[in-house]
Design a protein around this motif. Sequence first.
Motif, PDB file in Angstrom:
ATOM      1  N   THR A  27       0.839  -1.193   0.000  1.00 24.72           N
ATOM      2  CA  THR A  27       0.000   0.000   0.000  1.00 24.72           C
ATOM      3  C   THR A  27       0.877   1.247   0.000  1.00 24.72           C
ATOM      4  O   THR A  27       2.079   1.193   0.265  1.00 24.72           O
ATOM      5  CB  THR A  27      -0.905   0.031   1.244  1.00 24.72           C
ATOM      6  OG1 THR A  27      -0.082   0.046   2.421  1.00 24.72           O
ATOM      7  CG2 THR A  27      -1.818  -1.186   1.283  1.00 24.72           C
ATOM      8  N   GLN A 163      -4.577   6.435  -1.309  1.00 26.16           N
ATOM      9  CA  GLN A 163      -4.800   5.031  -1.671  1.00 26.16           C
ATOM     10  C   GLN A 163      -6.275   4.659  -1.653  1.00 26.16           C
ATOM     11  O   GLN A 163      -6.713   3.788  -2.413  1.00 26.16           O
ATOM     12  CB  GLN A 163      -3.994   4.096  -0.774  1.00 26.16           C
ATOM     13  CG  GLN A 163      -4.440   3.981   0.653  1.00 26.16           C
ATOM     14  CD  GLN A 163      -3.405   3.213   1.497  1.00 26.16           C
ATOM     15  OE1 GLN A 163      -2.222   3.148   1.166  1.00 26.16           O
ATOM     16  NE2 GLN A 163      -3.844   2.634   2.593  1.00 26.16           N
ATOM     17  N   ASN A 164      -7.073   5.330  -0.827  1.00 22.25           N
ATOM     18  CA  ASN A 164      -8.504   5.022  -0.804  1.00 22.25           C
ATOM     19  C   ASN A 164      -9.266   5.679  -1.951  1.00 22.25           C
ATOM     20  O   ASN A 164     -10.424   5.340  -2.182  1.00 22.25           O
ATOM     21  CB  ASN A 164      -9.104   5.436   0.540  1.00 22.25           C
ATOM     22  CG  ASN A 164      -8.832   4.414   1.629  1.00 22.25           C
ATOM     23  OD1 ASN A 164      -9.520   3.409   1.741  1.00 22.25           O
ATOM     24  ND2 ASN A 164      -7.794   4.655   2.417  1.00 22.25           N
ATOM     25  N   GLU A 166      -8.242   5.173  -4.897  1.00 22.14           N
ATOM     26  CA  GLU A 166      -8.076   4.112  -5.897  1.00 22.14           C
ATOM     27  C   GLU A 166      -7.696   4.655  -7.272  1.00 22.14           C
ATOM     28  O   GLU A 166      -8.224   4.227  -8.301  1.00 22.14           O
ATOM     29  CB  GLU A 166      -9.337   3.250  -5.987  1.00 22.14           C
ATOM     30  CG  GLU A 166      -9.654   2.526  -4.679  1.00 22.14           C
ATOM     31  CD  GLU A 166     -10.829   1.574  -4.784  1.00 22.14           C
ATOM     32  OE1 GLU A 166     -11.668   1.765  -5.697  1.00 22.14           O
ATOM     33  OE2 GLU A 166     -10.905   0.637  -3.969  1.00 22.14           O
ATOM     34  N   TYR A 167      -6.761   5.614  -7.286  1.00 24.78           N
ATOM     35  CA  TYR A 167      -6.240   6.096  -8.565  1.00 24.78           C
ATOM     36  C   TYR A 167      -5.464   4.973  -9.263  1.00 24.78           C
ATOM     37  O   TYR A 167      -4.802   4.172  -8.608  1.00 24.78           O
ATOM     38  CB  TYR A 167      -5.310   7.293  -8.348  1.00 24.78           C
ATOM     39  CG  TYR A 167      -5.979   8.476  -7.690  1.00 24.78           C
ATOM     40  CD1 TYR A 167      -7.115   9.057  -8.246  1.00 24.78           C
ATOM     41  CD2 TYR A 167      -5.484   9.020  -6.513  1.00 24.78           C
ATOM     42  CE1 TYR A 167      -7.735  10.135  -7.652  1.00 24.78           C
ATOM     43  CE2 TYR A 167      -6.089  10.096  -5.900  1.00 24.78           C
ATOM     44  CZ  TYR A 167      -7.216  10.657  -6.468  1.00 24.78           C
ATOM     45  OH  TYR A 167      -7.824  11.722  -5.866  1.00 24.78           O
ATOM     46  N   PRO A 168      -5.484   4.938 -10.600  1.00 21.86           N
ATOM     47  CA  PRO A 168      -4.764   3.868 -11.317  1.00 21.86           C
ATOM     48  C   PRO A 168      -3.252   4.056 -11.291  1.00 21.86           C
ATOM     49  O   PRO A 168      -2.508   3.114 -11.567  1.00 21.86           O
ATOM     50  CB  PRO A 168      -5.313   3.979 -12.743  1.00 21.86           C
ATOM     51  CG  PRO A 168      -5.746   5.408 -12.870  1.00 21.86           C
ATOM     52  CD  PRO A 168      -6.259   5.797 -11.508  1.00 21.86           C
ATOM     53  N   SER A 230     -12.607   9.921  -5.219  1.00 21.15           N
ATOM     54  CA  SER A 230     -12.767   8.585  -5.792  1.00 21.15           C
ATOM     55  C   SER A 230     -12.512   8.621  -7.284  1.00 21.15           C
ATOM     56  O   SER A 230     -12.943   9.550  -7.976  1.00 21.15           O
ATOM     57  CB  SER A 230     -14.174   8.035  -5.532  1.00 21.15           C
ATOM     58  OG  SER A 230     -14.392   7.808  -4.160  1.00 21.15           O
ATOM     59  N   TYR A 231     -11.802   7.593  -7.765  1.00 23.52           N
ATOM     60  CA  TYR A 231     -11.617   7.385  -9.198  1.00 23.52           C
ATOM     61  C   TYR A 231     -12.386   6.129  -9.579  1.00 23.52           C
ATOM     62  O   TYR A 231     -12.276   5.091  -8.914  1.00 23.52           O
ATOM     63  CB  TYR A 231     -10.128   7.204  -9.520  1.00 23.52           C
ATOM     64  CG  TYR A 231      -9.866   6.748 -10.937  1.00 23.52           C
ATOM     65  CD1 TYR A 231      -9.578   7.670 -11.946  1.00 23.52           C
ATOM     66  CD2 TYR A 231      -9.898   5.395 -11.272  1.00 23.52           C
ATOM     67  CE1 TYR A 231      -9.333   7.240 -13.248  1.00 23.52           C
ATOM     68  CE2 TYR A 231      -9.658   4.972 -12.571  1.00 23.52           C
ATOM     69  CZ  TYR A 231      -9.386   5.890 -13.551  1.00 23.52           C
ATOM     70  OH  TYR A 231      -9.157   5.469 -14.838  1.00 23.52           O
ATOM     71  N   SER A 252     -12.254  -2.680   2.010  1.00 22.34           N
ATOM     72  CA  SER A 252     -10.994  -2.024   1.679  1.00 22.34           C
ATOM     73  C   SER A 252     -11.135  -0.519   1.538  1.00 22.34           C
ATOM     74  O   SER A 252     -10.138   0.191   1.442  1.00 22.34           O
ATOM     75  CB  SER A 252     -10.436  -2.600   0.376  1.00 22.34           C
ATOM     76  OG  SER A 252     -11.356  -2.384  -0.678  1.00 22.34           O
ATOM     77  N   GLY A 253     -12.354  -0.005   1.514  1.00 22.95           N
ATOM     78  CA  GLY A 253     -12.563   1.415   1.298  1.00 22.95           C
ATOM     79  C   GLY A 253     -13.123   2.111   2.522  1.00 22.95           C
ATOM     80  O   GLY A 253     -13.813   1.516   3.342  1.00 22.95           O
TER      81      GLY A 253
END
Length: 348
Positions: A27, A163-164, A166-168, A230-231, A252-253
Motif C-alpha cells: 500500500t 490510496q482510498n 483508488e487512482y490507477p 474517488s476514481y 478495503s474502502g
Amino acid sequence: MKFITRKDIFEQLKKDLIGKDSYRGVTLTYSWMANQFGHFSLGFIPTFILYKIFVSSTSINPPALWASLIVWSIWILFELFNFLWPLLKPAIKGQSSIKYTFKPEWGNIAFDTATDLCFFGIGGFTASLICGYSSIAAYLLVILTLLIIYPAYHWYTTKMYLQNAEYPFQHRLSQWQMNITDSNRAAIIDFVENTVQGKHLLLFGSKGSGKTTLSVGIATEASIRKNPCSYVTAVKLLCMFFEKEDQKAQKSGLWTWRDSSILVIDDINPGGLIKDDILTAKLFYQLLNNLDCGPSNIKHIREKNIIWVMGNEDPNKQLEEKWETLLKQIGVSESNIKIVNLDNSQKG
C-alpha cells in the motif's frame, strides 16, 4: 463527507505491520513507512561507519557525536540541493524560470523535505548514542522525535486519502506537461481552487491527449489536501448506481463515490478513431435514474464535484445526447459546467 478517524489509522497500521507484503501487496502507507525507515537507515549506517573510522584513524572527540553531525549535515546539503535545484537551474542557465503548465506546490514539497531530514537526523543521532553517549546527541534526538510526530501523522493519513481514492497511478498536477490553451488552463485552475460543491468539468480528448493523467492530477491535489476523492470507470459506476445509499462500502474502502468531494469518472467514451459514443448520455441517465436509487443518484451527481473524462466531443450529435445537456437536465446550472477539449489545445 467521511474523514479518516483514529480508528481508521490504527486499522491501517495493523494491515501494514502484520502480514507479508508479498502476499497482500504494498500500500502507499506501507511504502511511506518503508521509505522513512530507509531515511533512518541512511542516517544510522553512515554514522556508525564514520564513527569507526574516527575511532581507528583520528583523534576527533567525541567521535560518535561528530560522526552524526557530519552525516546529518551532508544529508541537509543534499536535500537542499534537491529542493533548490529546480528553482536555481533556470537562473544558472540564464532562463527566467522552468515552465510548468501547472506550478508545483512548493510548500508541500518543502514540508516533505523537512520530514525526510528529521528521519535522517533521528537515524544519525540514534547511532551516535549507541556508539557513545552524548547529551547533545540525546537532546537533538528527543527534539527531532517530538518534531516528527505531526509530520508522520500528516503524511501517513495523506497516503490513506490517496490510496482510498483508488487512482490507477500516482500523478501530481505539476507533472502534467502537455500543450493546453490559456482558457482551458484557467478553467482547470479554477476547478482545482474551487471550495464549493456542485462543479462539473467535462474533459474531452482523444487517445494520448493526456485527459486521464490530467484528471488524476487534479484529484490528487484534492486528496493531498485531505479531501475524500474517488476514481472510477464509467462501467463500474453504472453498477454502483444500483447500490443503495445505506449499503456499506467495501472493507478495503473508507468511503463510497457518494461520499467523495471529487469524483473522477474515466473511460466514458474512447474518442479518437471511434466516433460513435459507446455510452450515450441518454443511456447514462436511464441507469442513473433507476427505480431503486434514482433520486439519490441524481442528488449526489448534481451536488458533487465531478471530472467527466471522455473522448472527442462530436458536434454532430443530437442535443439530447450531449453530456452538458444531461447535467442541466438533472439540475446543474450552466455556470457550474466547464468544458475542456484537449484536442483543441494540442492543435493550437
